[in-house]
Design a protein around this motif. Structure first.
Motif, PDB file in Angstrom:
ATOM      1  N   VAL A 144     -18.270 -14.155 -31.466  1.00 31.67           N
ATOM      2  CA  VAL A 144     -16.948 -13.636 -31.810  1.00 31.67           C
ATOM      3  C   VAL A 144     -16.287 -13.173 -30.523  1.00 31.67           C
ATOM      4  O   VAL A 144     -16.797 -12.285 -29.847  1.00 31.67           O
ATOM      5  N   ARG A 145     -15.198 -13.768 -30.157  1.00 31.60           N
ATOM      6  CA  ARG A 145     -14.543 -13.421 -28.904  1.00 31.60           C
ATOM      7  C   ARG A 145     -13.745 -12.130 -29.055  1.00 31.60           C
ATOM      8  O   ARG A 145     -13.118 -11.897 -30.076  1.00 31.60           O
ATOM      9  N   ALA A 146     -13.819 -11.314 -28.015  1.00 30.76           N
ATOM     10  CA  ALA A 146     -13.025 -10.092 -28.006  1.00 30.76           C
ATOM     11  C   ALA A 146     -11.554 -10.442 -27.822  1.00 30.76           C
ATOM     12  O   ALA A 146     -11.190 -11.588 -27.579  1.00 30.76           O
ATOM     13  N   ALA A 147     -10.714  -9.441 -27.930  1.00 35.28           N
ATOM     14  CA  ALA A 147      -9.273  -9.685 -27.915  1.00 35.28           C
ATOM     15  C   ALA A 147      -8.768 -10.152 -26.557  1.00 35.28           C
ATOM     16  O   ALA A 147      -7.805 -10.900 -26.475  1.00 35.28           O
ATOM     17  N   GLY A 148      -9.421  -9.701 -25.455  1.00 31.26           N
ATOM     18  CA  GLY A 148      -8.905  -9.999 -24.128  1.00 31.26           C
ATOM     19  C   GLY A 148      -9.093 -11.445 -23.723  1.00 31.26           C
ATOM     20  O   GLY A 148      -9.961 -12.134 -24.264  1.00 31.26           O
ATOM     21  N   PRO A 149      -8.298 -11.976 -22.774  1.00 31.42           N
ATOM     22  CA  PRO A 149      -7.264 -11.240 -22.049  1.00 31.42           C
ATOM     23  C   PRO A 149      -6.025 -10.963 -22.902  1.00 31.42           C
ATOM     24  O   PRO A 149      -5.712 -11.705 -23.823  1.00 31.42           O
ATOM     25  N   THR A 150      -5.334  -9.874 -22.555  1.00 32.63           N
ATOM     26  CA  THR A 150      -4.134  -9.465 -23.276  1.00 32.63           C
ATOM     27  C   THR A 150      -2.946  -9.552 -22.334  1.00 32.63           C
ATOM     28  O   THR A 150      -2.945  -8.918 -21.279  1.00 32.63           O
ATOM     29  N   GLU A 151      -1.964 -10.341 -22.696  1.00 28.21           N
ATOM     30  CA  GLU A 151      -0.778 -10.487 -21.857  1.00 28.21           C
ATOM     31  C   GLU A 151       0.233  -9.384 -22.177  1.00 28.21           C
ATOM     32  O   GLU A 151       0.514  -9.099 -23.340  1.00 28.21           O
ATOM     33  N   ILE A 188       6.672  -0.679 -22.373  1.00 27.97           N
ATOM     34  CA  ILE A 188       5.898   0.184 -23.265  1.00 27.97           C
ATOM     35  C   ILE A 188       6.799   1.324 -23.725  1.00 27.97           C
ATOM     36  O   ILE A 188       7.252   2.140 -22.912  1.00 27.97           O
ATOM     37  N   THR A 189       7.063   1.380 -25.016  1.00 32.10           N
ATOM     38  CA  THR A 189       8.017   2.350 -25.556  1.00 32.10           C
ATOM     39  C   THR A 189       7.382   3.332 -26.531  1.00 32.10           C
ATOM     40  O   THR A 189       8.047   4.281 -26.962  1.00 32.10           O
ATOM     41  N   THR A 190       6.121   3.114 -26.910  1.00 33.11           N
ATOM     42  CA  THR A 190       5.388   4.048 -27.763  1.00 33.11           C
ATOM     43  C   THR A 190       4.040   4.337 -27.117  1.00 33.11           C
ATOM     44  O   THR A 190       3.567   3.565 -26.271  1.00 33.11           O
ATOM     45  N   GLU A 191       3.408   5.447 -27.502  1.00 28.97           N
ATOM     46  CA  GLU A 191       2.107   5.791 -26.928  1.00 28.97           C
ATOM     47  C   GLU A 191       1.129   4.635 -27.117  1.00 28.97           C
ATOM     48  O   GLU A 191       0.967   4.117 -28.221  1.00 28.97           O
ATOM     49  N   THR A 192       0.478   4.252 -26.017  1.00 26.38           N
ATOM     50  CA  THR A 192      -0.339   3.040 -26.005  1.00 26.38           C
ATOM     51  C   THR A 192      -1.660   3.312 -25.298  1.00 26.38           C
ATOM     52  O   THR A 192      -1.710   4.065 -24.320  1.00 26.38           O
ATOM     53  N   VAL A 193      -2.731   2.678 -25.795  1.00 27.57           N
ATOM     54  CA  VAL A 193      -4.044   2.762 -25.157  1.00 27.57           C
ATOM     55  C   VAL A 193      -4.512   1.351 -24.837  1.00 27.57           C
ATOM     56  O   VAL A 193      -4.530   0.482 -25.717  1.00 27.57           O
ATOM     57  N   TRP A 194      -4.879   1.124 -23.581  1.00 30.03           N
ATOM     58  CA  TRP A 194      -5.491  -0.142 -23.194  1.00 30.03           C
ATOM     59  C   TRP A 194      -7.004   0.049 -23.203  1.00 30.03           C
ATOM     60  O   TRP A 194      -7.532   0.923 -22.506  1.00 30.03           O
ATOM     61  N   THR A 195      -7.695  -0.778 -23.990  1.00 21.93           N
ATOM     62  CA  THR A 195      -9.128  -0.621 -24.226  1.00 21.93           C
ATOM     63  C   THR A 195      -9.931  -1.702 -23.504  1.00 21.93           C
ATOM     64  O   THR A 195      -9.391  -2.740 -23.101  1.00 21.93           O
ATOM     65  N   LYS A 196     -11.232  -1.462 -23.386  1.00 18.01           N
ATOM     66  CA  LYS A 196     -12.109  -2.464 -22.776  1.00 18.01           C
ATOM     67  C   LYS A 196     -12.106  -3.751 -23.586  1.00 18.01           C
ATOM     68  O   LYS A 196     -12.209  -4.844 -23.028  1.00 18.01           O
ATOM     69  N   GLU A 197     -12.007  -3.632 -24.903  1.00 20.48           N
ATOM     70  CA  GLU A 197     -12.036  -4.824 -25.742  1.00 20.48           C
ATOM     71  C   GLU A 197     -10.859  -5.745 -25.439  1.00 20.48           C
ATOM     72  O   GLU A 197     -10.979  -6.968 -25.493  1.00 20.48           O
ATOM     73  N   GLY A 198      -9.720  -5.168 -25.118  1.00 21.76           N
ATOM     74  CA  GLY A 198      -8.548  -5.982 -24.818  1.00 21.76           C
ATOM     75  C   GLY A 198      -8.456  -6.433 -23.376  1.00 21.76           C
ATOM     76  O   GLY A 198      -7.553  -7.177 -22.996  1.00 21.76           O
ATOM     77  N   SER A 199      -9.394  -5.984 -22.553  1.00 17.78           N
ATOM     78  CA  SER A 199      -9.386  -6.268 -21.118  1.00 17.78           C
ATOM     79  C   SER A 199      -9.847  -7.701 -20.842  1.00 17.78           C
ATOM     80  O   SER A 199     -10.689  -8.237 -21.579  1.00 17.78           O
ATOM     81  N   PRO A 200      -9.300  -8.339 -19.799  1.00 11.35           N
ATOM     82  CA  PRO A 200      -8.308  -7.830 -18.855  1.00 11.35           C
ATOM     83  C   PRO A 200      -6.885  -7.891 -19.414  1.00 11.35           C
ATOM     84  O   PRO A 200      -6.563  -8.768 -20.212  1.00 11.35           O
ATOM     85  N   TYR A 201      -6.055  -6.946 -18.967  1.00  8.69           N
ATOM     86  CA  TYR A 201      -4.642  -6.939 -19.314  1.00  8.69           C
ATOM     87  C   TYR A 201      -3.882  -7.610 -18.175  1.00  8.69           C
ATOM     88  O   TYR A 201      -4.085  -7.280 -17.006  1.00  8.69           O
ATOM     89  N   VAL A 202      -3.031  -8.567 -18.522  1.00 11.95           N
ATOM     90  CA  VAL A 202      -2.327  -9.354 -17.510  1.00 11.95           C
ATOM     91  C   VAL A 202      -0.840  -9.029 -17.567  1.00 11.95           C
ATOM     92  O   VAL A 202      -0.188  -9.224 -18.601  1.00 11.95           O
ATOM     93  N   ILE A 203      -0.309  -8.518 -16.463  1.00 14.75           N
ATOM     94  CA  ILE A 203       1.114  -8.180 -16.383  1.00 14.75           C
ATOM     95  C   ILE A 203       1.893  -9.465 -16.129  1.00 14.75           C
ATOM     96  O   ILE A 203       1.864 -10.020 -15.033  1.00 14.75           O
TER      97      ILE A 203
END
Length: 330
Positions: free
Chosen positions: A24-31, A36-51
């Motif tokens: 089962v693949r984790a969510a990352g990478p996350t583009e 960001i307009t609301t409180e947000t948490v970047w988690t290890k599961e969604g990593s890496p985050y790509v700007i």
């Protein structure tokens, strides 16, 4: 990232359970393509985050968990950045640092741009983490690398018009210009490694700042600079830092040297007028070979058949062995 699911089967009414390994693949990478307009948490599961933008505005609290990798896409003409207008909390730990780097950097988060080893990271692949006036933030146990192509974007970490940012226990390296740039800011800079940048840190404007116990060495031009005319000899109070050599930073007094003494014998990274550097650390703060100061005992392994002698504590004043600490049982 992969994980396994447990699938439970029942056979003939008997509760026989067994595992089937199912990938089962984790969510990352996350583009990240929008502000960001609301409180947000970047988690290890969604990593890496790509700007995937030339500028993501952080207009609400952004929290980044330990171990998260944030990569900046170089395809935006090296302008990809995080603009902190609200608050950034990026607190890692010794075992799980938070990484800010280029999308070409395969050493963290894998081959995110899926090009094998065709491309490698370099200084200027992205812009900066930019704290704007009134913003807040903590960067602790992080690594920031390969940002800033030119002077127009100042530092990999740029802090302007706010005193409410702290940078601790982090590595700031491989910047094409400044590693850290402060302007009208007295933010906290301590216990960091600032190396392999064009210049380590620069302070501008009319506020003073303090930096302590940092490793500032291996930068191409200088370790610490005042941008413009300094307001005092200690505008940047950079005492008790390591400059790469026991002789301290190289310093030759200029037009605005005030009472700073030259340190022409300094072999460490250079500084300019307005940087107060004396005293400096005589030993690198990241060197683990620290001389023992108290209760200096080492472990001893006794092997069968080997005799041991008595152990005494040496007294330097009398030049004699005093205080018998251990006697073998012959």
């Amino acid at each position: 990232m992969q994980r396994f699911q447990k699938i439970l089967f029942f056979c003939g009414g008997l509760g026989l359970s067994f595992f089937i390994a199912q990938t089962v693949r984790a969510a990352g990478p996350t583009e990240i393509k929008s502000d960001i307009t609301t409180e947000t948490v970047w988690t290890k599961e969604g990593s890496p985050y790509v700007i995937k933008s030339d500028g993501i505005k952080v207009n609400a609290l952004l929290t980044i968990e330990p171990g998260v990798v944030v990569k900046f896409d170089y395809s935006y003409n090296s302008r990809a950045k995080l603009e902190i207008n609200s608050e950034l909390i990026a607190i890692g730990n010794e075992n799980e640092r938070i990484i800010f780097t280029s999308i070409r950097d395969d050493s963290f988060g894998g081959d995110t741009n899926l090009d094998g080893d065709i491309t490698i990271p370099k200084s200027g692949d992205w812009n900066s983490i930019h704290f704007t006036p009134g913003s807040r933030g903590v960067i602790d146990y992080a690594t920031v690398s390969y940002g800033v192509r030119s002077r127009t974007v100042w530092g990999e970490i740029t802090i302007i018009g706010t005193n409410n940012v702290s940078i601790r226990n982090s590595e700031i390296k491989n910047s094409g210009y400044y590693g850290i740039f402060l302007y009208n800011s007295s933010s906290i800079i301590e216990n960091n490694i600032i190396s392999n940048n064009k210049t380590g840190i620069s302070l501008g404007g009319n506020k003073k700042a303090v930096m302590r116990n940092n490793f500032i060495a291996g930068n191409v031009e200088c370790g610490a600079l005042i941008s413009g005319i300094p307001i005092s000899l200690d505008q940047l109070d950079a005492r008790d830092n390591w400059w790469g050599d026991v002789s301290g930073p190289y310093y030759k007094r200029g037009l605005y040297g005030y009472v700073n003494e030259d340190n022409l014998e300094g072999k460490g990274n250079c500084v300019n007028d307005g940087v107060l550097f004396n005293p400096w650390l005589q030993k690198s703060p990241v060197d683990e070979d620290v001389a023992c100061q108290e209760n200096c005992h080492s472990n001893v392994l006794f092997l069968p058949g080997i005799k041991a002698s008595r152990l005494y504590k040496y007294d330097s004043e009398t030049d004699k062995d005093l205080d018998e600490l251990w006697v073998p049982n012959w």
